[in-house]
Design a protein around this motif. Sequence first.
Motif, short mmCIF file in Angstrom:
data_model
loop_
_atom_site.label_atom_id
_atom_site.label_comp_id
_atom_site.label_asym_id
_atom_site.label_seq_id
_atom_site.Cartn_x
_atom_site.Cartn_y
_atom_site.Cartn_z
N LEU A 72 0.84 -1.20 0.00
CA LEU A 72 0.00 0.00 0.00
C LEU A 72 0.87 1.25 0.00
O LEU A 72 0.59 2.23 -0.69
N LEU A 73 1.96 1.19 0.78
CA LEU A 73 2.79 2.38 0.93
C LEU A 73 3.51 2.76 -0.36
O LEU A 73 3.71 3.93 -0.64
N VAL A 74 3.91 1.75 -1.15
CA VAL A 74 4.62 2.07 -2.39
C VAL A 74 3.69 2.25 -3.57
O VAL A 74 4.14 2.51 -4.69
N GLY A 75 2.39 2.09 -3.35
CA GLY A 75 1.44 2.33 -4.43
C GLY A 75 1.17 1.12 -5.30
O GLY A 75 0.61 1.25 -6.38
N LEU A 76 1.57 -0.09 -4.86
CA LEU A 76 1.24 -1.29 -5.63
C LEU A 76 -0.20 -1.73 -5.37
O LEU A 76 -0.77 -2.50 -6.13
N GLU A 77 -0.77 -1.26 -4.27
CA GLU A 77 -2.19 -1.49 -3.98
C GLU A 77 -2.80 -0.15 -3.60
O GLU A 77 -2.09 0.75 -3.16
N THR A 78 -4.13 -0.05 -3.76
CA THR A 78 -4.80 1.18 -3.37
C THR A 78 -5.52 0.93 -2.06
O THR A 78 -6.22 -0.06 -1.92
N PRO A 79 -5.35 1.82 -1.08
CA PRO A 79 -6.02 1.62 0.21
C PRO A 79 -7.53 1.76 0.10
O PRO A 79 -8.02 2.51 -0.74
N SER A 80 -8.25 1.00 0.94
CA SER A 80 -9.70 1.16 0.98
C SER A 80 -10.05 2.47 1.68
O SER A 80 -11.00 3.16 1.31
N SER A 81 -9.29 2.79 2.71
CA SER A 81 -9.45 4.09 3.35
C SER A 81 -8.18 4.41 4.12
O SER A 81 -7.28 3.59 4.23
N GLY A 82 -8.11 5.61 4.68
CA GLY A 82 -6.92 6.03 5.42
C GLY A 82 -6.01 6.89 4.56
O GLY A 82 -6.21 6.98 3.34
N THR A 83 -5.04 7.52 5.20
CA THR A 83 -4.15 8.40 4.44
C THR A 83 -2.69 8.04 4.67
O THR A 83 -2.31 7.53 5.73
N ILE A 84 -1.88 8.30 3.66
CA ILE A 84 -0.43 8.17 3.76
C ILE A 84 0.14 9.54 3.39
O ILE A 84 -0.16 10.05 2.31
N ARG A 85 0.89 10.14 4.31
CA ARG A 85 1.50 11.43 3.98
C ARG A 85 3.01 11.29 3.95
O ARG A 85 3.60 10.70 4.85
N ILE A 86 3.59 11.81 2.88
CA ILE A 86 5.05 11.82 2.79
C ILE A 86 5.48 13.28 2.80
O ILE A 86 5.07 14.05 1.91
N ASP A 87 6.27 13.66 3.78
CA ASP A 87 6.67 15.05 3.95
C ASP A 87 5.46 15.97 3.94
O ASP A 87 5.47 17.05 3.35
N GLY A 88 4.40 15.50 4.53
CA GLY A 88 3.23 16.34 4.68
C GLY A 88 2.26 16.33 3.51
O GLY A 88 1.14 16.79 3.64
N SER A 89 2.68 15.76 2.34
CA SER A 89 1.73 15.79 1.22
C SER A 89 1.11 14.40 1.03
O SER A 89 1.78 13.38 1.17
N ASP A 90 -0.16 14.41 0.71
CA ASP A 90 -0.91 13.16 0.59
C ASP A 90 -0.40 12.34 -0.60
O ASP A 90 -0.30 12.83 -1.73
N SER A 91 -0.07 11.05 -0.35
CA SER A 91 0.59 10.28 -1.40
C SER A 91 -0.37 9.91 -2.53
O SER A 91 0.03 9.84 -3.69
N ALA A 92 -1.64 9.69 -2.22
CA ALA A 92 -2.60 9.37 -3.28
C ALA A 92 -2.71 10.54 -4.25
O ALA A 92 -2.70 10.35 -5.47
N ALA A 93 -2.78 11.76 -3.69
CA ALA A 93 -2.88 12.94 -4.53
C ALA A 93 -1.59 13.15 -5.32
O ALA A 93 -1.61 13.47 -6.52
N ALA A 94 -0.45 12.93 -4.63
CA ALA A 94 0.85 13.12 -5.30
C ALA A 94 1.00 12.14 -6.45
O ALA A 94 1.49 12.48 -7.53
N ARG A 95 0.51 10.91 -6.24
CA ARG A 95 0.63 9.89 -7.27
C ARG A 95 -0.25 10.23 -8.47
O ARG A 95 0.13 10.02 -9.61
N ALA A 96 -1.44 10.77 -8.16
CA ALA A 96 -2.34 11.15 -9.23
C ALA A 96 -1.77 12.32 -10.01
O ALA A 96 -1.93 12.40 -11.23
N ARG A 97 -1.08 13.23 -9.31
CA ARG A 97 -0.56 14.44 -9.95
C ARG A 97 0.62 14.09 -10.85
O ARG A 97 0.67 14.45 -12.01
N ASP A 98 1.60 13.35 -10.29
CA ASP A 98 2.81 13.04 -11.05
C ASP A 98 3.32 11.67 -10.61
O ASP A 98 3.99 11.54 -9.59
N LYS A 99 2.95 10.66 -11.39
CA LYS A 99 3.26 9.29 -11.02
C LYS A 99 4.77 9.08 -10.88
O LYS A 99 5.25 8.47 -9.94
N LYS A 100 5.50 9.61 -11.84
CA LYS A 100 6.95 9.39 -11.83
C LYS A 100 7.60 10.03 -10.62
O LYS A 100 8.47 9.43 -9.96
#
Lengths: 281, 323, 287
Positions: free
Chosen positions: A61-89
């Motif tokens: 879940l943390l590396v983005g190989l699975e999508t969480p059903s709920s909950g948040t992961i923040r890396i340096d304060g920014s939401d990882s789901a949003a960051a992944r959607a914005r710029d996958k690379k």
Amino acid sequence: MIDVRDLTKHYAAAAGLRSLLPGRRGAVTRAVEGVSFEIGAGEVLGLVGESGSGKSTTGRLLVGLETPSSGTIRIDGSDSAAARARDKKAFHRQVQMIFQDPYGALNPQHTVEELVGRPLLYQGVRDRAKVAASVRSVLAEVGLNPPESYLAKHPHQLSGGQRQRVCIARAIILEPRFLVADEPVSMLDVSIKWDIVRLLKRLARDRGIAMLYITHDLATVGAVCDRLAIMYRGRIVETGPVEDVLSAPSDTYTRTLIAAIPSADPDIVRVPPPALQQATL
Amino acid sequence: MAGYLLRRFWHMVLTLFAMATLMFFLFRLLPGDPTATVISPSLYPKAQEAMRQQFGLDRPLFEQYLIYLRNLCVLDFGISFQTNRPVFEMIQGRLLNTILLILPSMLAAYLLGAGIGAIAAWKRGSAAEVSLVFTATALQSAPLFWLGMLAILLFSIKLDLFPIGHIVTPGMFPEQDWRMYLSADFLHHLALPFLVNTLYQLCFPLLLMRSTMLSTIGEDYIELARMKGLSERRVLFGHAARNALLPLATTLPMILGWAVAGSVVIETVFSWPGLGLLMIDAISRADYPVAQAAFLLIAVLTVFGTFIADLLYGLLDPRIVYA
Amino acid sequence: MPTIILDFFRAVWRGPFGPTGLVILGLCVALAILGPAIAPYDPVARNYDAAGKLLRLAPPSWQHWLGTTLLGRDVLSQMLVGARPALLVGGLTALGTVLIGVNIGLISGYFGGRIDSFLMRLTDMFLGLPFLPFIIIVLSLTGRSLTTMVIAMTLVMWRSTARVVRAQVLSLREMPFVAAARITGASDLAIIYREIAPNIMPIALVSVAFALAWAIITEASIGFLGFGDPSVVSWGSIVYDAYASQMMYRAPWWVVPPGIAIMVLVSAVYFVGRAYEQVVNPRLRTG
């Protein structure tokens, strides 16, 4: 640095024969149930649990190989789901993973140079000289010296320990902030285990990487982890500094786990409590 | 299981429908007058006009297509350019002739192939086995039409043992008389194409049987049987052969379908009046309705073969789940 | 890529059959290139004896090693020239088959779901297509040329390669190295063509071999049935000429050589293919 809050992953129950029985419809497997923790830069958190406890799913879940059903992961304060959607690379530059099986994690058709350089290629780096230089420097950093003697080798020409070093080199070439190591030494010989564990520890410290060290084996956690989180049936049942958890476990499940640590001295045979003889660790 | 059967059947119908559609457009895509493949250019203009209306050829393509599909459903394949008889009449007997030539020959090929293949596996490593594998590969690599011609050259012309071709001696029976199938003359004509086709087709099951049996030799249950003290022969024929028969049997219907598709060749060499020869003759005479109908019937046989293959596979292999 | 070619030769070179096949295959390729140059006569020219009489169905002699045809043409020259269409049509068809089959198998197996069921339904439909009748109908409707033949044959052949490749991809896509590529930001296309494709190359090479063998026989069968390119002399068309002349049973030297040539060439391809399959297919490794 890494801040995980109420992470949850449910799967629809496997469509077996039992799913046809009345009342089984819509059943879910709760792989991860409300997991929360944080890891600072340069810190190693050990995530310990038996197989099926949800620790590997948490890693995926943390590396983005699975999508969480709920909950948040923040890396340096920014939401990882949003960051992944914005710029996958860009997201994947930040988080990397080391897999349990160094045999399956390396494409058998590629050479070491290709294996370690591929992440840069996938990130769009086209400068061959730069890629070649980076590959050499990370190979040296993970202890494959001299790097030139390994570049043209295929995985089947390497030992298990060398393979895992190649995997680690591949994971750090993108200079990630966060690294998930999913049982990185469980398939290695005891003699090599400690070298790899120490290498991981050093990388976390020197590069300031936040590391999640997933294992079912409490024997190695002392050498690498700063803190421990014990996972049981999808939940974290206990967390704290390594020494505290190991010396004064508060949870009954943790106690049975500790009792199962094989002693370093082969003359002392510890008899596990009966409850643990059936537990598959 | 019933659901699986139904779905596979539905897929089969869908495949046939797609093939009929493909044929429709293939024949209409011809350069020149698109109706030239439907109406004989040798008919009087008045008769041509009448047929054009009957087949709806003056209407848009899509309507023509619907009419074509409706006609197929009632087995109306149109009128032959060559004989001016309904195509269906010409085709009925041909279907039986093809099946009579191919089916018994394929069954014989599989029985013989499995048996010889098992013996080859038993005698593995011997000079006899190596030369058998070599011969089977060479035979399989030879063109079937050429094997047929060699057989005619040797057995019919040099040794005068069999007639050169045809299904019965011409003129002995009125056309399409069912009694001819019961005559010795028919069997005499059938013998040579049957032998050639059987010999050619038995190579595949032979080689498959041998390699499947050899690959089971290292498996646990074979080792177990060996450890129980069973003789080499008992182990191979009692255990290995039985397990190798399953994958072999499941290939039969599909290979049968391909053999039907390939019957064009053997029917041509032996002038055997089956569907394949009918199709070749019709094409060379530009008799398109007949060619199209013959093709569709061959397609039905092929698709049906694959369908049966899938069912057999499911029935015989308990690991298949009908999900 | 070059390592795969190297591995291929290394694998085939073991055992008695592989090298035999490779040598024969090499000879046939040489013949396909040099055949027209070393043919002693024009393959379609009529030959006359010293008295100026047409050499109809002349048995083998020092002037004409394999005798002549009904029209007085030199059979040996026809044989030498006929190698090229066999290998050309076979090779191009095998290439086309693998290109289409591998790509469809890769995409179908990797993406799964709806794309997979659509592509597999399509494959099943092609699997039901009777190959020889279909090719003949296409050839008779669109004109008899080598190009049409290659296209029609490719259309009916990619299906088996696609199935084999897909099955392989289904297990490969679950490998950790695919996940490893994904978390470095690799796109689906990069994963398919850079990570998975190299691993199915051995299976693809095996299917090239079997496609080649099958295409050569089919090309000859089409020639024999009289649907080959009328302007090309091929091994199949030699047999067709003999058959159509009704004289074949009086002139075995006319009929026997093309069949033997096809048999030897196709056997060679099978030997190479099986020798390689023995090494790359784990299921057969014990056998």
